[in-house]
Motif scaffolding. Sequence first.
Motif, PDB file in Angstrom:
ATOM      1  N   PHE A   1       0.852  -1.204   0.000  1.00  0.00           N
ATOM      2  CA  PHE A   1       0.000   0.000   0.000  1.00  0.00           C
ATOM      3  C   PHE A   1       0.882   1.247   0.000  1.00  0.00           C
ATOM      4  O   PHE A   1       0.663   2.192  -0.751  1.00  0.00           O
ATOM      5  CB  PHE A   1      -0.893   0.048   1.251  1.00  0.00           C
TER       6      PHE A   1
ATOM      7  N   ALA B   1       1.371   4.197  -2.737  1.00  0.00           N
ATOM      8  CA  ALA B   1       1.145   5.615  -2.422  1.00  0.00           C
ATOM      9  C   ALA B   1       2.347   6.461  -2.836  1.00  0.00           C
ATOM     10  O   ALA B   1       2.191   7.553  -3.392  1.00  0.00           O
ATOM     11  CB  ALA B   1       0.860   5.789  -0.932  1.00  0.00           C
TER      12      ALA B   1
ATOM     13  N   VAL C   1      -2.253  16.355  -7.269  1.00  0.00           N
ATOM     14  CA  VAL C   1      -3.026  16.137  -6.040  1.00  0.00           C
ATOM     15  C   VAL C   1      -4.422  15.560  -6.332  1.00  0.00           C
ATOM     16  O   VAL C   1      -4.944  14.761  -5.564  1.00  0.00           O
ATOM     17  CB  VAL C   1      -3.125  17.425  -5.189  1.00  0.00           C
TER      18      VAL C   1
ATOM     19  N   ILE D   1      -3.833  11.902  -6.675  1.00  0.00           N
ATOM     20  CA  ILE D   1      -3.452  11.321  -5.389  1.00  0.00           C
ATOM     21  C   ILE D   1      -4.679  11.198  -4.476  1.00  0.00           C
ATOM     22  O   ILE D   1      -4.864  10.197  -3.791  1.00  0.00           O
ATOM     23  CB  ILE D   1      -2.335  12.150  -4.695  1.00  0.00           C
ATOM     24  N   SER D   2      -5.540  12.213  -4.505  1.00  0.00           N
ATOM     25  CA  SER D   2      -6.745  12.184  -3.666  1.00  0.00           C
ATOM     26  C   SER D   2      -7.695  11.069  -4.098  1.00  0.00           C
ATOM     27  O   SER D   2      -8.298  10.384  -3.265  1.00  0.00           O
ATOM     28  CB  SER D   2      -7.496  13.518  -3.758  1.00  0.00           C
TER      29      SER D   2
ATOM     30  N   ALA E   1      -6.332   7.878  -2.761  1.00  0.00           N
ATOM     31  CA  ALA E   1      -6.557   7.711  -1.318  1.00  0.00           C
ATOM     32  C   ALA E   1      -8.007   7.322  -1.052  1.00  0.00           C
ATOM     33  O   ALA E   1      -8.305   6.476  -0.200  1.00  0.00           O
ATOM     34  CB  ALA E   1      -6.206   9.001  -0.579  1.00  0.00           C
ATOM     35  N   ARG E   2      -8.923   7.937  -1.802  1.00  0.00           N
ATOM     36  CA  ARG E   2     -10.341   7.619  -1.645  1.00  0.00           C
ATOM     37  C   ARG E   2     -10.594   6.148  -1.998  1.00  0.00           C
ATOM     38  O   ARG E   2     -11.352   5.449  -1.326  1.00  0.00           O
ATOM     39  CB  ARG E   2     -11.159   8.540  -2.555  1.00  0.00           C
TER      40      ARG E   2
ATOM     41  N   LEU F   1      -8.478   3.682  -1.814  1.00  0.00           N
ATOM     42  CA  LEU F   1      -7.929   2.884  -0.718  1.00  0.00           C
ATOM     43  C   LEU F   1      -8.992   2.735   0.383  1.00  0.00           C
ATOM     44  O   LEU F   1      -9.208   1.657   0.927  1.00  0.00           O
ATOM     45  CB  LEU F   1      -6.700   3.620  -0.187  1.00  0.00           C
ATOM     46  N   ARG F   2      -9.679   3.833   0.691  1.00  0.00           N
ATOM     47  CA  ARG F   2     -10.715   3.790   1.721  1.00  0.00           C
ATOM     48  C   ARG F   2     -11.904   2.923   1.272  1.00  0.00           C
ATOM     49  O   ARG F   2     -12.405   2.097   2.037  1.00  0.00           O
ATOM     50  CB  ARG F   2     -11.199   5.210   2.050  1.00  0.00           C
TER      51      ARG F   2
END
Lengths: 338, 338
Positions: free
Chosen positions: A122, A126, A135, A138-139, A142-143, A145-146
């Motif tokens: 992970f 990242a 960004v 990247i955001s 990250a979303r 991943l959640r």
Amino acid sequence: MTGAPSPQLPTFLRLIESDMAEVERRLRTIGEDDFPWLDELLRYILATPGKRARPAVTLLTGHLFSFNTDVHIPMAIAVELLHTASLVHDDSVDRAPLRRGTATIHSRYGDAVALLLGDYLFASSAEMVCATNNVRVISLFARTLRLLADGELREIQHAFDWTGGEEEYWARVERKTASLFTTAAVSGAVLGGASEAEIDAVTQYSMSLGTAFQVIDDILDLQGDAAEVGKPIGSDLRGGILTLPALLYLRQRPELRARGPFARLRDERAAMPDAEKEQCIEEALTLIRDSDAVESSYAVANTLAERAREALRSIKRPGNSALQSLTGIIDFVVERRA
Amino acid sequence: MTGAPSPQLPTFLRLIESDMAEVERRLRTIGEDDFPWLDELLRYILATPGKRARPAVTLLTGHLFSFNTDVHIPMAIAVELLHTASLVHDDSVDRAPLRRGTATIHSRYGDAVALLLGDYLFASSAEMVCATNNVRVISLFARTLRLLADGELREIQHAFDWTGGEEEYWARVERKTASLFTTAAVSGAVLGGASEAEIDAVTQYSMSLGTAFQVIDDILDLQGDAAEVGKPIGSDLRGGILTLPALLYLRQRPELRARGPFARLRDERAAMPDAEKEQCIEEALTLIRDSDAVESSYAVANTLAERAREALRSIKRPGNSALQSLTGIIDFVVERRA
């Protein structure tokens, strides 16, 4: 393992042949210089060639708009690393013995190693996505991943609790499968300078594609060839998960929610000896296979595939060969046998 | 648990009292609207008040330079979420029954939930750090995520294999503890517009602080009050980990690497009944406690603390009260009893 051949690419992926070779090459460099044991673990999990469908989608949406090696290659690697990390964790959660015909990390090295290796993957993904310097991407990552963790948590919460039905099923599929296809595709488009309308079309394409991918996965878990699929058949039901074919079958036979093999599996599994439980699973699988639920599931996958094709048709980039390859991926996904 | 009080802040943290309250408030909003079970898990793990040392460091380095609520608050939350995620995973790996006096997630909800909840927390922290919109800080964060997993993997690889000695110990501490303090501090400084020379000083400060924190942790695991520390004493040795006091002791008594309780624990533990193993651990702990290894470890922690103070003195921001608070954190870390 360093000499392991790259997986053979299907002809509709010729366009990204050299990009994929670069992705494979750089996947083999992930690790720490002074930590040979970690290297062994990483080669074990990264050298087993998968379908690499997700990084292919990133590279192709890049080519569909404006391809840039410096950002699309790291993004494709990040997508594959994220996928691999989630497989390592999910297999541990699901107690799966095999993946792609090879022993899973937790079954070979133990749960602690699976947990930490997944974390390492992970983190590496990242770091890779940070190399895009974007960004928004990247955001999005990250979303995703959640959503992956959220989807898996929903799955274990609903194991052997089948009251959520089809609604809960689609919520789960969106999170645990479609979200990563969407990130793979949308990041390629964003990094390729696509317009917002084009990004919307790519979102539609990849959500439908990812959802179809999961429906086919469900069908293969029901009636695939264990050797080809690379894992035991019926593992969803064994883990208490009702997939689309099972849900469609139970829609026709609602009385089987109260009695018969499904109900017994749900209510009596703790008291059943293993052999009896396996027999119960086999009975349930046979019932579904002998019904038209599999055919109906294929119909759902085909509808989703058609929706994905439609989304691609709305993108006006005439003569762009990436568009053809992205269509090829749809066919590949719905026709696959493993 | 929604009404749980915020942890009492020590007086040297007055400067960030309202910021910390905002961090606590927003930590309670993490979750998914339609997923009450996840909410229960998140409240369970986020409402147990910890020391919140790491977010305090982020906020204070922010104030030391130029504080900006819009980026420093999300960053402080991200740092605490990342720390919490790694605790959830590490406790599962280490089979720890208690943390901060409360049952750990894996011991209460099982390993699968601990794994996925940790992933969810990692993802939430990654999303939070994206809110800073600063790729340098996001990259630093991703690197730390990798170092944490790397450090834990090294720890389990070297469990009951004590050939790596002090060198391996420091490599591990840098990764599994100091790295997160460094990210906490450096991100606050970068987001506060510090100069590169100031960022270097903050890096020195936080690496020394984080390393001292781990040395004190090692001492508390050896001779703390189990009730105050909130977990059983001797868990490092029980898990096969030689910490600094043990290493300093064995440096004086090298013959105990071949015979006596340490050697028996390493070589015969698989064959020993639990009671005998516990007795062996107690013997080893008593040997260390009765030596000057604990005092020598405190001396190491104090040297590190002095190095951290020195780094702060090199930052020329006269009259800045954050500087005083950051010094207060050093004292807090080396004097803590839990």
